[in-house]
Design an enzyme around this catalytic site. Structure first.
Site, PDB file in Angstrom:
ATOM      1  N   PHE A  17       0.827  -1.208   0.000  1.00  0.00           N
ATOM      2  CA  PHE A  17       0.000   0.000   0.000  1.00  0.00           C
ATOM      3  C   PHE A  17       0.860   1.256   0.000  1.00  0.00           C
ATOM      4  O   PHE A  17       0.629   2.172   0.779  1.00  0.00           O
ATOM      5  CB  PHE A  17      -0.935  -0.026   1.208  1.00  0.00           C
ATOM      6  CG  PHE A  17      -1.742  -1.297   1.279  1.00  0.00           C
ATOM      7  CD1 PHE A  17      -2.789  -1.509   0.390  1.00  0.00           C
ATOM      8  CD2 PHE A  17      -1.423  -2.292   2.192  1.00  0.00           C
ATOM      9  CE1 PHE A  17      -3.529  -2.678   0.439  1.00  0.00           C
ATOM     10  CE2 PHE A  17      -2.158  -3.466   2.245  1.00  0.00           C
ATOM     11  CZ  PHE A  17      -3.211  -3.666   1.357  1.00  0.00           C
ATOM     12  N   GLY A  71      -2.677  -9.106   9.031  1.00  0.00           N
ATOM     13  CA  GLY A  71      -3.426  -8.040   8.370  1.00  0.00           C
ATOM     14  C   GLY A  71      -4.239  -7.189   9.324  1.00  0.00           C
ATOM     15  O   GLY A  71      -4.534  -7.588  10.456  1.00  0.00           O
ATOM     16  N   HIS A 138      -4.639   1.218  11.730  1.00  0.00           N
ATOM     17  CA  HIS A 138      -5.150   2.581  11.585  1.00  0.00           C
ATOM     18  C   HIS A 138      -6.395   2.839  12.431  1.00  0.00           C
ATOM     19  O   HIS A 138      -7.111   3.804  12.210  1.00  0.00           O
ATOM     20  CB  HIS A 138      -5.439   2.891  10.110  1.00  0.00           C
ATOM     21  CG  HIS A 138      -4.196   3.044   9.280  1.00  0.00           C
ATOM     22  ND1 HIS A 138      -2.945   3.182   9.833  1.00  0.00           N
ATOM     23  CD2 HIS A 138      -4.009   3.104   7.940  1.00  0.00           C
ATOM     24  CE1 HIS A 138      -2.051   3.311   8.857  1.00  0.00           C
ATOM     25  NE2 HIS A 138      -2.671   3.258   7.697  1.00  0.00           N
ATOM     26  N   HIS A 163       2.356   7.453   7.651  1.00  0.00           N
ATOM     27  CA  HIS A 163       1.704   7.230   6.364  1.00  0.00           C
ATOM     28  C   HIS A 163       0.185   7.282   6.512  1.00  0.00           C
ATOM     29  O   HIS A 163      -0.344   7.085   7.596  1.00  0.00           O
ATOM     30  CB  HIS A 163       2.125   5.872   5.772  1.00  0.00           C
ATOM     31  CG  HIS A 163       1.770   5.747   4.314  1.00  0.00           C
ATOM     32  ND1 HIS A 163       1.212   4.621   3.775  1.00  0.00           N
ATOM     33  CD2 HIS A 163       1.883   6.647   3.306  1.00  0.00           C
ATOM     34  CE1 HIS A 163       1.017   4.819   2.479  1.00  0.00           C
ATOM     35  NE2 HIS A 163       1.416   6.043   2.165  1.00  0.00           N
TER      36      HIS A 163
HETATM   37  N1  SAH Z   1       3.931  -0.706   5.073  1.00  0.00           N
HETATM   38  C1  SAH Z   1       3.165  -1.635   4.265  1.00  0.00           C
HETATM   39  C2  SAH Z   1       1.686  -1.609   4.565  1.00  0.00           C
HETATM   40  C3  SAH Z   1       1.320  -1.965   5.995  1.00  0.00           C
HETATM   41  S1  SAH Z   1      -0.398  -2.394   6.114  1.00  0.00           S
HETATM   42  C4  SAH Z   1       3.397  -1.366   2.765  1.00  0.00           C
HETATM   43  O1  SAH Z   1       4.171  -0.495   2.414  1.00  0.00           O
HETATM   44  O2  SAH Z   1       2.804  -2.039   1.929  1.00  0.00           O
HETATM   45  C5  SAH Z   1      -0.587  -2.441   7.852  1.00  0.00           C
HETATM   46  C6  SAH Z   1      -0.003  -3.662   8.532  1.00  0.00           C
HETATM   47  O3  SAH Z   1      -0.138  -3.455   9.932  1.00  0.00           O
HETATM   48  C7  SAH Z   1      -0.692  -4.991   8.206  1.00  0.00           C
HETATM   49  O4  SAH Z   1       0.215  -5.861   7.581  1.00  0.00           O
HETATM   50  C8  SAH Z   1      -1.138  -5.522   9.565  1.00  0.00           C
HETATM   51  O5  SAH Z   1      -0.939  -6.915   9.747  1.00  0.00           O
HETATM   52  C9  SAH Z   1      -0.288  -4.743  10.524  1.00  0.00           C
HETATM   53  N2  SAH Z   1      -0.897  -4.586  11.854  1.00  0.00           N
HETATM   54  C10 SAH Z   1      -2.154  -4.164  12.138  1.00  0.00           C
HETATM   55  N3  SAH Z   1      -2.347  -4.123  13.457  1.00  0.00           N
HETATM   56  C11 SAH Z   1      -1.181  -4.539  14.037  1.00  0.00           C
HETATM   57  C12 SAH Z   1      -0.769  -4.712  15.383  1.00  0.00           C
HETATM   58  N4  SAH Z   1      -1.582  -4.444  16.400  1.00  0.00           N
HETATM   59  N5  SAH Z   1       0.489  -5.162  15.615  1.00  0.00           N
HETATM   60  C13 SAH Z   1       1.325  -5.451  14.576  1.00  0.00           C
HETATM   61  N6  SAH Z   1       0.980  -5.287  13.278  1.00  0.00           N
HETATM   62  C14 SAH Z   1      -0.263  -4.838  13.019  1.00  0.00           C
HETATM   63 MG    MG Z   2       0.033   2.873   4.614  1.00  0.00          MG
END
Ligand code: SAH
Ligand code: MG
Length: 212
Positions: A17, A71, A138, A163
Protein backbone atom coordinates in the site's frame (compact mmCIF):
# COMPACT_ATOMS: atom_id res chain seq x y z
CA UNK A 1 19.91 8.51 -4.84
CA UNK A 2 17.63 6.17 -6.76
CA UNK A 3 17.03 2.48 -6.06
CA UNK A 4 18.98 -0.03 -8.14
CA UNK A 5 17.08 -1.42 -11.13
CA UNK A 6 16.86 -4.76 -9.37
CA UNK A 7 15.40 -3.37 -6.14
CA UNK A 8 12.96 -1.10 -8.00
CA UNK A 9 11.66 -4.23 -9.76
CA UNK A 10 11.29 -6.12 -6.45
CA UNK A 11 9.43 -3.14 -4.91
CA UNK A 12 7.08 -2.99 -7.91
CA UNK A 13 6.37 -6.73 -7.70
CA UNK A 14 5.74 -6.73 -3.94
CA UNK A 15 2.07 -6.36 -2.93
CA UNK A 16 1.37 -3.44 -0.62
CA UNK A 17 0.00 0.00 0.00
CA UNK A 18 2.76 2.42 -0.92
CA UNK A 19 2.15 4.55 -4.04
CA UNK A 20 5.28 5.00 -6.19
CA UNK A 21 5.67 8.74 -5.52
CA UNK A 22 5.17 8.40 -1.76
CA UNK A 23 7.61 5.48 -1.77
CA UNK A 24 10.22 7.66 -3.45
CA UNK A 25 9.60 10.37 -0.87
CA UNK A 26 9.96 7.80 1.93
CA UNK A 27 13.27 6.59 0.48
CA UNK A 28 14.56 10.15 0.06
CA UNK A 29 13.56 11.13 3.61
CA UNK A 30 15.14 8.01 5.10
CA UNK A 31 18.43 8.74 3.34
CA UNK A 32 18.62 11.89 5.51
CA UNK A 33 18.11 10.00 8.80
CA UNK A 34 20.90 9.21 11.23
CA UNK A 35 22.45 5.74 11.43
CA UNK A 36 21.43 3.63 14.43
CA UNK A 37 18.17 1.75 14.88
CA UNK A 38 15.19 2.42 12.61
CA UNK A 39 11.75 1.01 13.34
CA UNK A 40 8.94 0.30 10.89
CA UNK A 41 5.47 -0.47 12.24
CA UNK A 42 3.44 -2.34 9.60
CA UNK A 43 5.43 -4.62 7.29
CA UNK A 44 2.61 -6.31 5.31
CA UNK A 45 4.58 -7.94 2.42
CA UNK A 46 7.54 -5.58 2.75
CA UNK A 47 7.00 -2.97 0.04
CA UNK A 48 7.94 -0.04 2.28
CA UNK A 49 10.45 -2.27 4.10
CA UNK A 50 12.45 -2.56 0.86
CA UNK A 51 12.59 1.23 0.51
CA UNK A 52 13.56 1.78 4.13
CA UNK A 53 15.97 -1.16 4.07
CA UNK A 54 17.80 0.14 1.01
CA UNK A 55 18.17 3.56 2.67
CA UNK A 56 19.27 1.90 5.94
CA UNK A 57 21.98 -0.02 4.12
CA UNK A 58 23.30 3.15 2.47
CA UNK A 59 23.22 5.16 5.70
CA UNK A 60 24.65 2.33 7.84
CA UNK A 61 21.51 1.90 9.95
CA UNK A 62 19.70 -1.27 11.06
CA UNK A 63 15.99 -1.56 10.30
CA UNK A 64 13.56 -3.44 12.52
CA UNK A 65 10.13 -4.10 11.04
CA UNK A 66 7.16 -5.19 13.16
CA UNK A 67 3.94 -6.94 12.07
CA UNK A 68 1.86 -9.86 13.34
CA UNK A 69 1.32 -10.59 9.62
CA UNK A 70 -2.40 -11.35 9.93
CA UNK A 71 -3.43 -8.04 8.37
CA UNK A 72 -5.43 -5.08 9.59
CA UNK A 73 -9.23 -4.88 9.77
CA UNK A 74 -9.44 -3.62 6.16
CA UNK A 75 -7.37 -6.59 4.89
CA UNK A 76 -9.81 -9.23 6.19
CA UNK A 77 -12.23 -11.16 3.90
CA UNK A 78 -15.15 -8.99 2.78
CA UNK A 79 -13.22 -5.73 3.25
CA UNK A 80 -11.95 -3.37 0.56
CA UNK A 81 -8.26 -4.21 0.87
CA UNK A 82 -8.50 -8.02 1.07
CA UNK A 83 -6.13 -10.05 -1.13
CA UNK A 84 -7.40 -13.62 -1.47
CA UNK A 85 -3.99 -14.84 -2.68
CA UNK A 86 -2.52 -14.09 0.79
CA UNK A 87 -4.85 -16.42 2.69
CA UNK A 88 -3.20 -19.46 4.28
CA UNK A 89 -5.15 -22.53 3.08
CA UNK A 90 -4.33 -24.43 6.26
CA UNK A 91 -5.72 -21.87 8.72
CA UNK A 92 -8.02 -19.84 6.46
CA UNK A 93 -6.34 -16.71 7.89
CA UNK A 94 -4.63 -13.90 6.04
CA UNK A 95 -0.88 -14.46 6.37
CA UNK A 96 1.59 -12.05 4.74
CA UNK A 97 4.66 -13.68 6.29
CA UNK A 98 5.38 -16.18 3.44
CA UNK A 99 5.15 -13.38 0.86
CA UNK A 100 7.51 -11.25 2.98
CA UNK A 101 10.25 -13.94 3.03
CA UNK A 102 11.86 -13.04 -0.36
CA UNK A 103 11.90 -9.37 0.68
CA UNK A 104 13.68 -10.21 3.92
CA UNK A 105 16.23 -12.21 1.92
CA UNK A 106 17.00 -9.02 -0.07
CA UNK A 107 17.69 -7.19 3.20
CA UNK A 108 19.44 -9.87 5.25
CA UNK A 109 22.36 -7.59 6.15
CA UNK A 110 20.29 -4.62 7.34
CA UNK A 111 16.83 -5.71 8.48
CA UNK A 112 15.38 -7.74 11.36
CA UNK A 113 11.75 -8.83 11.30
CA UNK A 114 9.73 -9.01 14.50
CA UNK A 115 6.55 -11.06 14.09
CA UNK A 116 4.34 -9.81 16.91
CA UNK A 117 1.63 -7.36 17.86
CA UNK A 118 2.92 -3.87 18.52
CA UNK A 119 1.28 -4.02 21.97
CA UNK A 120 3.68 -6.87 22.82
CA UNK A 121 6.79 -5.30 21.28
CA UNK A 122 6.11 -2.05 23.16
CA UNK A 123 6.51 -3.97 26.44
CA UNK A 124 10.17 -4.79 25.84
CA UNK A 125 11.42 -2.20 23.33
CA UNK A 126 14.13 0.00 24.86
CA UNK A 127 16.50 1.03 22.03
CA UNK A 128 16.85 4.67 21.02
CA UNK A 129 15.27 5.13 17.55
CA UNK A 130 16.63 7.33 14.74
CA UNK A 131 13.73 6.80 12.33
CA UNK A 132 10.20 5.67 13.18
CA UNK A 133 7.83 4.84 10.32
CA UNK A 134 4.22 4.44 11.47
CA UNK A 135 2.15 2.46 8.93
CA UNK A 136 0.45 -0.25 11.02
CA UNK A 137 -3.04 -0.44 12.48
CA UNK A 138 -5.15 2.58 11.59
CA UNK A 139 -7.76 2.28 14.34
CA UNK A 140 -7.63 5.22 16.75
CA UNK A 141 -6.52 3.36 19.91
CA UNK A 142 -3.77 1.28 18.29
CA UNK A 143 -2.44 4.07 16.04
CA UNK A 144 -2.14 6.32 19.11
CA UNK A 145 -0.69 3.45 21.15
CA UNK A 146 2.00 2.88 18.54
CA UNK A 147 2.87 6.58 18.46
CA UNK A 148 2.96 6.93 22.26
CA UNK A 149 4.91 3.71 22.82
CA UNK A 150 7.64 4.17 20.24
CA UNK A 151 7.96 7.93 19.59
CA UNK A 152 9.27 8.39 23.14
CA UNK A 153 12.39 6.47 22.06
CA UNK A 154 13.20 8.93 19.24
CA UNK A 155 16.45 10.79 19.80
CA UNK A 156 16.76 14.55 19.13
CA UNK A 157 17.10 14.96 15.37
CA UNK A 158 15.39 11.63 14.63
CA UNK A 159 12.66 11.32 12.00
CA UNK A 160 9.02 10.43 12.63
CA UNK A 161 7.32 9.45 9.36
CA UNK A 162 3.59 8.77 9.30
CA UNK A 163 1.70 7.23 6.36
CA UNK A 164 -1.97 7.58 5.34
CA UNK A 165 -2.35 11.04 6.85
CA UNK A 166 -5.61 12.61 5.67
CA UNK A 167 -6.54 15.90 7.38
CA UNK A 168 -9.85 15.88 5.47
CA UNK A 169 -12.15 13.02 6.67
CA UNK A 170 -13.54 12.71 3.12
CA UNK A 171 -10.11 11.47 1.97
CA UNK A 172 -9.58 8.70 4.53
CA UNK A 173 -9.45 7.53 8.16
CA UNK A 174 -8.43 10.08 10.77
CA UNK A 175 -6.21 8.13 13.17
CA UNK A 176 -2.85 8.82 11.42
CA UNK A 177 -3.80 12.50 11.16
CA UNK A 178 -4.54 12.53 14.90
CA UNK A 179 -1.09 11.06 15.47
CA UNK A 180 0.49 13.89 13.48
CA UNK A 181 -1.62 16.42 15.40
CA UNK A 182 -0.51 14.92 18.74
CA UNK A 183 3.12 15.05 17.66
CA UNK A 184 2.87 18.67 16.52
CA UNK A 185 0.95 19.72 19.67
CA UNK A 186 3.50 18.00 21.91
CA UNK A 187 6.00 20.68 20.92
CA UNK A 188 8.52 17.93 20.34
CA UNK A 189 8.45 17.83 16.55
CA UNK A 190 8.88 20.11 13.58
CA UNK A 191 7.41 19.27 10.18
CA UNK A 192 10.00 18.53 7.51
CA UNK A 193 7.83 17.71 4.49
CA UNK A 194 4.51 16.44 3.14
CA UNK A 195 4.21 14.18 0.07
CA UNK A 196 0.64 13.08 -0.56
CA UNK A 197 -0.38 11.18 2.58
CA UNK A 198 3.22 10.84 3.82
CA UNK A 199 4.32 13.24 6.59
CA UNK A 200 7.91 13.62 7.69
CA UNK A 201 8.56 15.21 11.10
CA UNK A 202 11.79 15.73 12.97
CA UNK A 203 12.20 15.33 16.71
CA UNK A 204 13.34 18.47 18.50
CA UNK A 205 15.11 18.62 21.88
CA UNK A 206 14.24 16.35 24.83
CA UNK A 207 13.01 19.29 26.93
CA UNK A 208 10.05 20.22 24.80
CA UNK A 209 8.74 16.70 24.39
CA UNK A 210 5.87 14.79 25.92
CA UNK A 211 3.68 12.14 24.26
CA UNK A 212 0.86 12.67 26.77
N1 SAH B 1 3.93 -0.71 5.07
C1 SAH B 1 3.16 -1.63 4.26
C2 SAH B 1 1.69 -1.61 4.56
C3 SAH B 1 1.32 -1.97 5.99
S1 SAH B 1 -0.40 -2.39 6.11
C4 SAH B 1 3.40 -1.37 2.76
O1 SAH B 1 4.17 -0.50 2.41
O2 SAH B 1 2.80 -2.04 1.93
C5 SAH B 1 -0.59 -2.44 7.85
C6 SAH B 1 0.00 -3.66 8.53
O3 SAH B 1 -0.14 -3.46 9.93
C7 SAH B 1 -0.69 -4.99 8.21
O4 SAH B 1 0.21 -5.86 7.58
C8 SAH B 1 -1.14 -5.52 9.56
O5 SAH B 1 -0.94 -6.91 9.75
C9 SAH B 1 -0.29 -4.74 10.52
N2 SAH B 1 -0.90 -4.59 11.85
C10 SAH B 1 -2.15 -4.16 12.14
N3 SAH B 1 -2.35 -4.12 13.46
C11 SAH B 1 -1.18 -4.54 14.04
C12 SAH B 1 -0.77 -4.71 15.38
N4 SAH B 1 -1.58 -4.44 16.40
N5 SAH B 1 0.49 -5.16 15.61
C13 SAH B 1 1.32 -5.45 14.58
N6 SAH B 1 0.98 -5.29 13.28
C14 SAH B 1 -0.26 -4.84 13.02
MG1 MG C 1 0.03 2.87 4.61
Amino acid sequence: MALSEHLAKVVAETPGFMPVDEGEALHEAALRANPGTWLEIGTYCGKSTLLLGDAARRVGAQLVTVDHHHGSEENQPGWEWHDESLVDDRTGKLDTLPRFRPVLDELEDCCSAVVARTEVVAQWWSSPIELLFLDGNHTEPIALHDYRSFARHLTPGALLIVHDVFPNPDDGGQAPWHVVESAMHSGGFGQVSVHGSLRVLRRLSFDAFTTA
